[in-house]
Enzyme design. Sequence first.
Site, PDB file in Angstrom:
ATOM      1  N   LYS A 162       2.347 -12.441   3.620  1.00 27.91           N
ATOM      2  CA  LYS A 162       3.649 -12.263   2.950  1.00 27.91           C
ATOM      3  C   LYS A 162       4.516 -13.508   3.175  1.00 27.91           C
ATOM      4  O   LYS A 162       5.134 -14.023   2.237  1.00 27.91           O
ATOM      5  CB  LYS A 162       4.358 -11.014   3.488  1.00 27.91           C
ATOM      6  CG  LYS A 162       3.661  -9.719   3.081  1.00 27.91           C
ATOM      7  CD  LYS A 162       4.313  -8.496   3.693  1.00 27.91           C
ATOM      8  CE  LYS A 162       3.654  -7.214   3.200  1.00 27.91           C
ATOM      9  NZ  LYS A 162       2.192  -7.177   3.235  1.00 27.91           N
TER      10      LYS A 162
ATOM     11  N   LYS B  28      -3.013 -10.038  -2.262  1.00 25.36           N
ATOM     12  CA  LYS B  28      -2.098  -9.727  -3.368  1.00 25.36           C
ATOM     13  C   LYS B  28      -0.750 -10.439  -3.224  1.00 25.36           C
ATOM     14  O   LYS B  28      -0.098 -10.736  -4.225  1.00 25.36           O
ATOM     15  CB  LYS B  28      -1.914  -8.223  -3.551  1.00 25.36           C
ATOM     16  CG  LYS B  28      -1.053  -7.515  -2.525  1.00 25.36           C
ATOM     17  CD  LYS B  28       0.212  -6.962  -3.114  1.00 25.36           C
ATOM     18  CE  LYS B  28       1.004  -6.174  -2.095  1.00 25.36           C
ATOM     19  NZ  LYS B  28       1.229  -6.777  -0.771  1.00 25.36           N
TER      20      LYS B  28
ATOM     21  N   GLY C 120       0.814  -1.222   0.000  1.00 25.92           N
ATOM     22  CA  GLY C 120       0.000   0.000   0.000  1.00 25.92           C
ATOM     23  C   GLY C 120       0.843   1.266   0.000  1.00 25.92           C
ATOM     24  O   GLY C 120       0.499   2.246  -0.659  1.00 25.92           O
ATOM     25  N   ASN C 121       1.974   1.254   0.722  1.00 26.22           N
ATOM     26  CA  ASN C 121       2.777   2.479   0.836  1.00 26.22           C
ATOM     27  C   ASN C 121       3.449   2.886  -0.465  1.00 26.22           C
ATOM     28  O   ASN C 121       3.996   3.979  -0.569  1.00 26.22           O
ATOM     29  CB  ASN C 121       3.835   2.307   1.946  1.00 26.22           C
ATOM     30  CG  ASN C 121       4.912   1.292   1.566  1.00 26.22           C
ATOM     31  OD1 ASN C 121       4.618   0.289   0.912  1.00 26.22           O
ATOM     32  ND2 ASN C 121       6.142   1.539   1.967  1.00 26.22           N
TER      33      ASN C 121
ATOM     34  N   LYS D 235     -12.315 -10.505   5.139  1.00 27.18           N
ATOM     35  CA  LYS D 235     -11.499  -9.383   4.654  1.00 27.18           C
ATOM     36  C   LYS D 235     -12.331  -8.092   4.676  1.00 27.18           C
ATOM     37  O   LYS D 235     -13.310  -7.966   3.934  1.00 27.18           O
ATOM     38  CB  LYS D 235     -11.050  -9.700   3.226  1.00 27.18           C
ATOM     39  CG  LYS D 235     -10.407  -8.560   2.490  1.00 27.18           C
ATOM     40  CD  LYS D 235      -8.975  -8.326   2.909  1.00 27.18           C
ATOM     41  CE  LYS D 235      -8.403  -7.128   2.176  1.00 27.18           C
ATOM     42  NZ  LYS D 235      -7.105  -6.725   2.745  1.00 27.18           N
TER      43      LYS D 235
END
Lengths: 321, 321
Positions: free
Chosen positions: A280, A218, A15-16, A133
């Site tokens: 992740k 993602k 996101g960043n 989510k």
Amino acid sequence: MAAQRKSLIVVALGGNAISRADQEGNVSEQFENSRHTARALAELIQEGHQLVITHGNGPQIGNFLLRNEAAAGLIYPLPMEVAVAHVQGGMGFMIGQTLTNELHAHGRREIVTTIITTVLVDRDDPSFANPTKPVGRVFAKGEAAKYAKSEGWAMKEISPGQFRRVVPSPLPRHIMEIDTIRRAVAAGETIIACGGGGIPVIRDPHKGLMGTAAVIDKDLASALLAAELEADTMMILTAVDRVSINFGKPEERTLETMTVAEAKRWLAEGQFPAGSMGPKIQGAVDFLEASKKPHAAVVIGPLEHAADALAGRVGTRIARH
Amino acid sequence: MAAQRKSLIVVALGGNAISRADQEGNVSEQFENSRHTARALAELIQEGHQLVITHGNGPQIGNFLLRNEAAAGLIYPLPMEVAVAHVQGGMGFMIGQTLTNELHAHGRREIVTTIITTVLVDRDDPSFANPTKPVGRVFAKGEAAKYAKSEGWAMKEISPGQFRRVVPSPLPRHIMEIDTIRRAVAAGETIIACGGGGIPVIRDPHKGLMGTAAVIDKDLASALLAAELEADTMMILTAVDRVSINFGKPEERTLETMTVAEAKRWLAEGQFPAGSMGPKIQGAVDFLEASKKPHAAVVIGPLEHAADALAGRVGTRIARH
């Protein structure tokens, strides 16, 4: 071109990369952030690596849903999966253009191209029975009940009196456009794909492929893409310098390297929170277990030091052994 | 695959392929219309032709701008060119999925894929000084003046007391992602590109490529795409059975065929209205004058009888001689 590359890297942007918490998040801010991200990515390309870029879409989807809501009654809403498709186009345009410009500033000529990507999920993925989510804005109890009734949304109380819509987060099974992506990659192109984890589709025995209101993580989609493309490395670029275990405890330990066996053990111990470091690390395990390349690796590190992270100077490197 | 095809056709879908005037235009209606369109396109593919598909976006962009407006103050707006990028993703997903499903119903296995497409226009295109393309909803005089001031929009009185925003409609000069598209086409893929005429970009000498608030005519962009791909045929599928001259007059004549010389003469005479048949005929001339293929042709005909139009049973066929 592809034959001369140093390595093929699937880069998952967090996101960043596009949105910062201290900004409104409007389009000119997103382009400005995207230009910073492009500089970090161009450094990898200038070093001789080929990139396939994926990205999240949380803030953008949230804002998309706000526009839907504001226009309710005036104009038909766009369903979740159609919103994901739109945002792939919008963010792909932005990331593609800023990276193309950065490469051109270095005297290169390629055009970074976005491929709209649908990702097959199982119709009976357990997440459909248990959506978790959160998407879109926070609702008070009365509003939440209203939308639950009118739209059939699943709502979850995320803190006392505060509700958000939750959608399923099914596992990615197959990247439908993989042949197109693979051919473009084989030709040496820099491709943006799987934006927002991909548009989730199920295969209905009668109707065929159908979009479904869900969000694919993602990082998990990126792991599948990296495996399918036989990438050398998956890089997950985010805000953290290194992955930690025992986070926030006296025995906290930041990790320069991690094996798949350690990753699996720590995942099982609940060391990595769901919805942030958890997927992740799971994505890293998925990619490394699926990859046929003996030297395959995953790097989790800070976006602004992507080249340093690839070189092992910052970030955490996960490998089979 | 590509070597076995009967011909390569760039198919430009008109507004009626997705949106019908007698409907609200919501997403399920758009998918339903898209399924009808997919049947007509699949017939061409089943006959052995390879398609590259382009499409308009007028109603979808209009609705996108309505959502922007409804959410003003609540959430940042998306600029015109970013809206075009979003709608390429959303419509590409829809058209791609419905055509993929139709092909799979015929036992085929390919995945129809959308490539986000930016189209270079000249910074000094005369249309930037004279915007004429209406976008978005109708405003009363006071509202129009308000938006002209707050947003800097050019406004045009389209009928007494009724105003719409107008944007430039520059000529398409280069399809930036043409290499990716060309490679996918060479591999035999069915590709969707140049949605809404493409995202218009200019090349700024300092900043590089930049999106610009404009609309490229989709038929002119399709003609450029057809020429760049060395297509055999450009089909412009729309609501009319055949092109007419002297439309609505006693000497009205519907045309089965037209030469480029006739097309140019009739364009100069003002036979074809701007914003509807005009750019279709101009696109036909552009493609045929740019094409190196002696047998290149343009077919303008009804969407629901695309295969008949290609065979010359309906529609108007435009060729060099």
